[in-house]
Every structure is written in C-alpha cells, then in structure tokens.
Design an enzyme around this catalytic site. Structure first.
Site, PDB file in Angstrom:
ATOM      1  N   SER A 114       0.800  -1.215   0.000  1.00  0.00           N
ATOM      2  CA  SER A 114       0.000   0.000   0.000  1.00  0.00           C
ATOM      3  C   SER A 114       0.833   1.265   0.000  1.00  0.00           C
ATOM      4  O   SER A 114       0.471   2.261  -0.607  1.00  0.00           O
ATOM      5  CB  SER A 114      -0.920   0.020   1.229  1.00  0.00           C
ATOM      6  OG  SER A 114      -0.150  -0.038   2.415  1.00  0.00           O
ATOM      7  N   CYS A 115       1.972   1.264   0.694  1.00  0.00           N
ATOM      8  CA  CYS A 115       2.672   2.533   0.882  1.00  0.00           C
ATOM      9  C   CYS A 115       3.992   2.623   0.147  1.00  0.00           C
ATOM     10  O   CYS A 115       4.619   3.667   0.139  1.00  0.00           O
ATOM     11  CB  CYS A 115       2.929   2.776   2.371  1.00  0.00           C
ATOM     12  SG  CYS A 115       4.241   1.739   3.049  1.00  0.00           S
ATOM     13  N   GLY A 116       4.446   1.526  -0.470  1.00  0.00           N
ATOM     14  CA  GLY A 116       5.747   1.599  -1.119  1.00  0.00           C
ATOM     15  C   GLY A 116       6.857   1.595  -0.098  1.00  0.00           C
ATOM     16  O   GLY A 116       6.799   0.916   0.907  1.00  0.00           O
TER      17      GLY A 116
END
Length: 282
Positions: A114-116
C-alpha cells in the site's frame, strides 16, 4: 511457480440469496531482497517475476544501471529453519567494481503493497541521483489522443485482474503507443519494479523514449522510479501526490494524472504533450 492466485471459500450474497462457492484471490507473500548476502528490503508482492522485481528495485535505489552491473540473482536455499526453500528470499549479487551507495547499507527498508518504501529517514534519502537526466534526453512528443487510448489497452492486457479484480498494473508504451511490456502485482510499485527490472536484464535502460502508465495513483515513489529508469512520461489513471508533482517539476518528468477517457490533467512537463491549441489561463 503457480502462486499468482489462490482459491478461498466465500459466502456469496446476491439479491437476498446466499450460496457458498470458491473464489479466486490474488496471492500476496513477502519477498526479502538481499544485496550481496546482506538483508536489504522486504516487500509484499504477488509471486512471479521476482528476479525482475529485485533488479528494478535496485535500479530505483541507484545500485544498478545496466545488465553488466548484475552478476546474478538467486533464490536463497534453506530460507526456513528446517532448510526448505520458500522462494520468498532472493539474493542479488553485483558485478565486481559496482559501487554500492551508502543508503542501501545503512538501513533496512520495509515495503508494503500500500505505501511503497516506508521508514525513509527523510525525503532527501529518497531523492537519489538519476543516472540519465530526463531533461537531457531526446525530445518526446505525445498527443493527448494517444494517451487517452492507453488505459483501455492496459486494462485489456490485465489477464490476472480479470480473474481476481485485485491487482495493480504498470505498462510501458513507445511514444507511438506500441505496448512494450505489462506487469501486474498487488503493489503498484512492485509492478513498476518488474517492468524496470526486465528492461535492465534485457539491456534496454535507459527507457528514454517510453511512456509509463500505472493503474492507480502516481506517488512520489513511482515518479522516482520513472526518473531513475530514464522514463520521460509517467501517466496515471488517478491522482498524483504533491511530492510526485514536485519531483516531476525538478527533474523534467512529464506527469499526467486522472487519465480517464479524453480527460487528463498535466501536472508537469507539458512541453512533451502535443497540444493543438493554447491552454486557457487561470
């Protein structure tokens, strides 16, 4: 490896009727990336193209720039206590003489779908030096009409998405609109890494005459990955972040967001978009 999808039982409710049936889900498993034997990063990914993913990740980190920089990539045997191989740990060995930036040795990076990249000490730690400055590349001119047709072509090529509905995709197109490659993954950043890693392995970097299209939003990290691979145009079907726009403006990257039908917003690098009429001010 046959783990791109998995089957799970689901209770299905439709118009008041209830039934039980198996459902196809996209697989999500951790991948640990080691660099010359040292743990570097963990990403949650859809299994498949793991070597390309690791190579692409190291392009964005400024470690790899050419196929000759890469000695080999292997799955680590005995990845569990009992000595079995889970195919969830890869070790990337660089060729002799490849300089390893300090940033890759001073931290462990945890990456989620989701956030890298998470846990970066600061924004400066992400802004690695690009090997191929985009502003210095040969001019690329793309018509809005060409861009408008790319999302449908991306969607049509998403084979696993059709079975699961749960995958992001990234695709590379030529400036004439020819589809060069497409990769799917539970994480949009992983899909881009797989594209860039394949290009590195094939000796195609820098990707200086290509368009990168992503199926979701354009984050700072995706803009960074485009810049590090020498890609001049990044287009997304959803919104960019403010930091992605800032990075695009700094580096000369053309950044297009909300690419839906014939509508789109150009946030930076508008000189590469072949506009037929002067834009309105305001």
């Amino acid at each position: 490896m046959g783990r791109v999808t998995e089957r799970r039982k689901v209770i299905r409710i439709r118009d008041g009727s209830v039934s039980s049936r198996p459902d196809t889900l996209v697989a999500e498993e951790p991948l640990e990336i080691r660099l010359n034997g040292k743990p570097l990063a963990i990403t949650m990914r859809t299994p498949g193209d793991d070597f390309a993913l690791a190579a692409g990740f190291l392009v964005s980190e400024g470690v790899l720039a050419a196929a000759s920089d890469l000695l080999n990539i292997v799955y680590c045997a005995g990845a569990t206590v009992d000595g079995s191989n889970t195919y969830n740990v890869v070790d990337v060995k660089t060729a002799p003489g490849v300089t390893i930036p300090d940033i890759t040795l001073e931290r462990n990076v945890y990456t989620t779908s989701s956030c890298g990249l998470c846990g970066k000490a600061s924004l400066d730690a992400v802004r690695t030096t690009a090997r191929w400055p985009i502003a210095d590349t040969p001019p690329v001119r793309v018509a809005p009409e060409l861009l408008a047709g790319l999302p449908d072509r991306l969607r049509a090529a998403q084979r696993v998405f059709d079975r699961t509905g749960g995958l992001h995709a990234a695709a590379l197109f030529t400036e004439e609109g020819e589809l060069l490659d497409i990769r799917e993954d539970v994480g949009r950043h992983n899909a881009v890494d797989k594209l860039v890693g394949r290009a590195l392995q094939n000796g195609d970097l820098p990707l200086s005459r290509t368009i990168l299209l992503v199926s979701g939003r354009a984050s700072f990290e995706l803009a960074q990955k485009a810049v590090m691979a020498g890609i001049p145009v990044l287009a997304a079907v959803s919104a960019p972040s403010s930091l992605a726009v800032d990075l695009a403006a700094e580096t000369g990257l053309t950044l297009v967001g909300f690419l839906r039908g014939s509508s789109m917003n150009v946030y930076a690098g508008e000189d590469r978009i072949a506009l037929r009429a002067a834009t309105a001010q305001g």
